[in-house]
Design a protein around this motif. Structure first.
Motif, mmCIF file in Angstrom:
data_model
loop_
_atom_site.group_PDB
_atom_site.id
_atom_site.type_symbol
_atom_site.label_atom_id
_atom_site.label_comp_id
_atom_site.label_asym_id
_atom_site.label_seq_id
_atom_site.Cartn_x
_atom_site.Cartn_y
_atom_site.Cartn_z
ATOM 1 N N ARG A 1 0.834 -1.210 0.000
ATOM 2 C CA ARG A 1 0.000 0.000 0.000
ATOM 3 C C ARG A 1 0.867 1.258 0.000
ATOM 4 N N LEU A 2 1.976 1.229 0.710
ATOM 5 C CA LEU A 2 2.873 2.381 0.731
ATOM 6 C C LEU A 2 3.488 2.623 -0.643
ATOM 7 N N GLY A 3 3.814 1.557 -1.353
ATOM 8 C CA GLY A 3 4.339 1.701 -2.705
ATOM 9 C C GLY A 3 3.305 2.324 -3.636
ATOM 10 N N ILE A 4 2.070 1.866 -3.537
ATOM 11 C CA ILE A 4 0.992 2.419 -4.353
ATOM 12 C C ILE A 4 0.756 3.883 -3.999
ATOM 13 N N LEU A 5 0.800 4.209 -2.721
ATOM 14 C CA LEU A 5 0.622 5.596 -2.285
ATOM 15 C C LEU A 5 1.690 6.491 -2.904
#
Length: 275
Positions: free
Chosen positions: A75-79
């Protein structure tokens, strides 16, 4: 797995009987632990520099940056990927975040999605990934099969790899060409790596893409001159940037922004007129 590898992020918390603490004590204790994260990131700057140089080089030469991860890490990568187009005006296809379990996993946990060692390469292949690109695996534990398998497949196809993990000497760090290991230690809630580890990963991602975008010329001075003007707040910010850069009135700045549809273009037009 190396014999000296220990999952520090899974070690027992430095605190006990959390359920008996007052709210104030819990908050103070979490904050005390969080204050150690920037120092841990600072110690990893040499590794962050090495990976950032490679990312910048790939992007300058027409390649793309991919993130792969599971759970919080994914999720952090997508953010981070999703914030690059509005902040720096780049294509949504320049920085791409992929999470184990697909888009459903952004909001809901997908059982066992991270356990496949082949799925990440299948996910990357849908984007016609090639050796002009670079892939960064994100996993606090450094042991996520989805991420490790993805980087192993990339290496078989001569695609450069990096990683962000919070356990030293992890299988992921050994697999990556350019590993970043941020040693944050045990979490306040034992094993809850959405806390310090997640904060560390977010800090590194901020550093990685911000620096790369500056290297790509997407910042002038200290201004986001290519940002997307997608709401009133950002339009107002753009007008203020133009005023600060060219010393024109707000009305003139607004007129130029409306005409040129870009902070960068408006600044350039005004400067050309003055010259």
């Amino acid at each position: 797995m190396k014999k000296d590898f220990i999952k520090v992020t899974e070690k027992e918390s430095n605190y006990d009987e959390l359920d008996k603490m007052s709210i104030h004590t819990i908050l103070k204790s979490i904050n005390k632990e969080d204050q150690t994260v920037p120092k841990a990131v600072e110690k990893s700057i040499p590794q962050i520099k090495n990976l950032t140089e490679k990312v910048s080089e790939k992007l300058k030469n027409g390649g793309r940056l991919f993130y792969i991860g599971a759970g919080t890490s994914g999720r952090l990568g997508i953010l981070d990927a999703s914030e690059c187009p509005p902040t720096f005006g780049v294509s949504k296809d320049l920085v791409i975040g992929i999470i184990a379990g697909g888009d459903k996993a952004i909001r809901d946990a997908v059982e066992f999605a991270e356990d496949s060692k082949t799925q990440a390469w299948e996910d990357l292949s849908t984007h016609q990934i090639n050796k002009e690109d670079i892939v960064v695996g994100i996993a606090a534990s450094g042991t996520t099969p989805y991420v490790i398998g993805g980087l192993e497949a990339c290496k078989q196809h001569d695609i450069l790899t990096g990683c962000i993990t919070c356990n030293p000497n992890s299988p992921l760090a050994i697999t990556a060409d350019f590993p970043i290991e941020v040693k944050v230690g045990p979490e306040f809630v034992t094993g809850s790596s959405r806390m310090k580890a997640g904060t560390a990963q977010k800090m590194v991602l901020n550093m990685l893409t911000t620096t790369a975008m500056i290297q790509l010329g997407r910042v002038q001075g200290n201004r986001m001159v290519d940002m997307q003007l997608s709401n009133k707040k950002l339009v107002e910010r753009g007008i203020n940037m133009i005023c600060q850069a060219t010393f024109v009135s707000k009305n003139e700045a607004q007129e130029n922004l409306e005409k040129h549809k870009s902070v960068r273009a408006a600044i350039k037009a005004i400067q050309n007129e003055k010259n």
